[in-house]
Scaffold this motif. Sequence first.
Motif, PDB file in Angstrom:
ATOM      1  N   GLY A  70       2.644   5.771  -7.137  1.00  0.00           N
ATOM      2  CA  GLY A  70       1.346   5.701  -8.196  1.00  0.00           C
ATOM      3  C   GLY A  70       1.323   4.446  -9.191  1.00  0.00           C
ATOM      4  N   SER A  71       2.282   3.387  -8.627  1.00  0.00           N
ATOM      5  CA  SER A  71       1.991   2.115  -9.183  1.00  0.00           C
ATOM      6  C   SER A  71       0.809   1.461  -8.825  1.00  0.00           C
ATOM      7  N   ASP A  72       0.236   0.382  -9.816  1.00  0.00           N
ATOM      8  CA  ASP A  72      -1.079  -0.442  -9.633  1.00  0.00           C
ATOM      9  C   ASP A  72      -0.577  -1.433  -8.677  1.00  0.00           C
ATOM     10  N   LEU A  73      -1.798  -2.292  -8.345  1.00  0.00           N
ATOM     11  CA  LEU A  73      -1.562  -3.288  -7.236  1.00  0.00           C
ATOM     12  C   LEU A  73      -0.502  -4.423  -7.655  1.00  0.00           C
ATOM     13  N   HIS A  74      -0.415  -4.937  -9.090  1.00  0.00           N
ATOM     14  CA  HIS A  74       0.211  -5.866  -9.324  1.00  0.00           C
ATOM     15  C   HIS A  74       1.706  -5.430  -9.548  1.00  0.00           C
ATOM     16  N   GLU A  75       1.962  -4.325  -9.924  1.00  0.00           N
ATOM     17  CA  GLU A  75       3.279  -3.820  -9.985  1.00  0.00           C
ATOM     18  C   GLU A  75       4.030  -3.519  -8.524  1.00  0.00           C
ATOM     19  N   ALA A  76       3.167  -2.858  -7.492  1.00  0.00           N
ATOM     20  CA  ALA A  76       3.681  -2.859  -6.220  1.00  0.00           C
ATOM     21  C   ALA A  76       3.888  -3.972  -5.454  1.00  0.00           C
ATOM     22  N   GLN A  77       3.161  -5.050  -5.743  1.00  0.00           N
ATOM     23  CA  GLN A  77       3.403  -6.453  -5.268  1.00  0.00           C
ATOM     24  C   GLN A  77       4.557  -7.071  -5.755  1.00  0.00           C
ATOM     25  N   ARG A  94       0.967  -1.239  -0.181  1.00  0.00           N
ATOM     26  CA  ARG A  94      -0.003   0.171  -0.053  1.00  0.00           C
ATOM     27  C   ARG A  94       0.920   1.339   0.100  1.00  0.00           C
ATOM     28  N   MET A 146       2.377   1.768  -3.447  1.00  0.00           N
ATOM     29  CA  MET A 146       1.410   2.208  -4.383  1.00  0.00           C
ATOM     30  C   MET A 146       0.986   3.735  -4.085  1.00  0.00           C
ATOM     31  N   HIS A 147       1.120   4.152  -3.000  1.00  0.00           N
ATOM     32  CA  HIS A 147       0.965   5.603  -2.601  1.00  0.00           C
ATOM     33  C   HIS A 147       2.072   6.472  -2.916  1.00  0.00           C
TER      34      HIS A 147
END
Length: 107
Positions: free
Chosen positions: A89-96, A82, A85-86
């Motif tokens: 600005g990445s999406d969930l998949h990229e951040a994970q 989280r 992502m904050h």
Amino acid sequence: MPLFEIETTAHIMIGWAENDIEARGFAHEHYPEEEITRVSKRPRDVWVISKRLLGLETVSDPCDTARECLARASGDKVHAIRLFMHETGSDLHEAQKMIETNMSLGW
């Protein structure tokens, strides 16, 4: 001393060993319950990980940002995702992918 890649059922280890037998012994010493699935002698004495293959090419400095998020989250993967992502600005998949990659590298 050659560099070997030793893959077990749960890990991939990179280490120096005199020969294949010593590399297998190293894996068995540290992970005796795991089956060795592959031992490869590396052609050079360096290990290279492609950031492009890991999907890290779109973020300017992924390791520092991901590691900072992991530190702030005290190692809590979901919270670190989280935060990442904050921050980026990445999406969930990229951040994970970024957080898990850095966790596997021993942030």
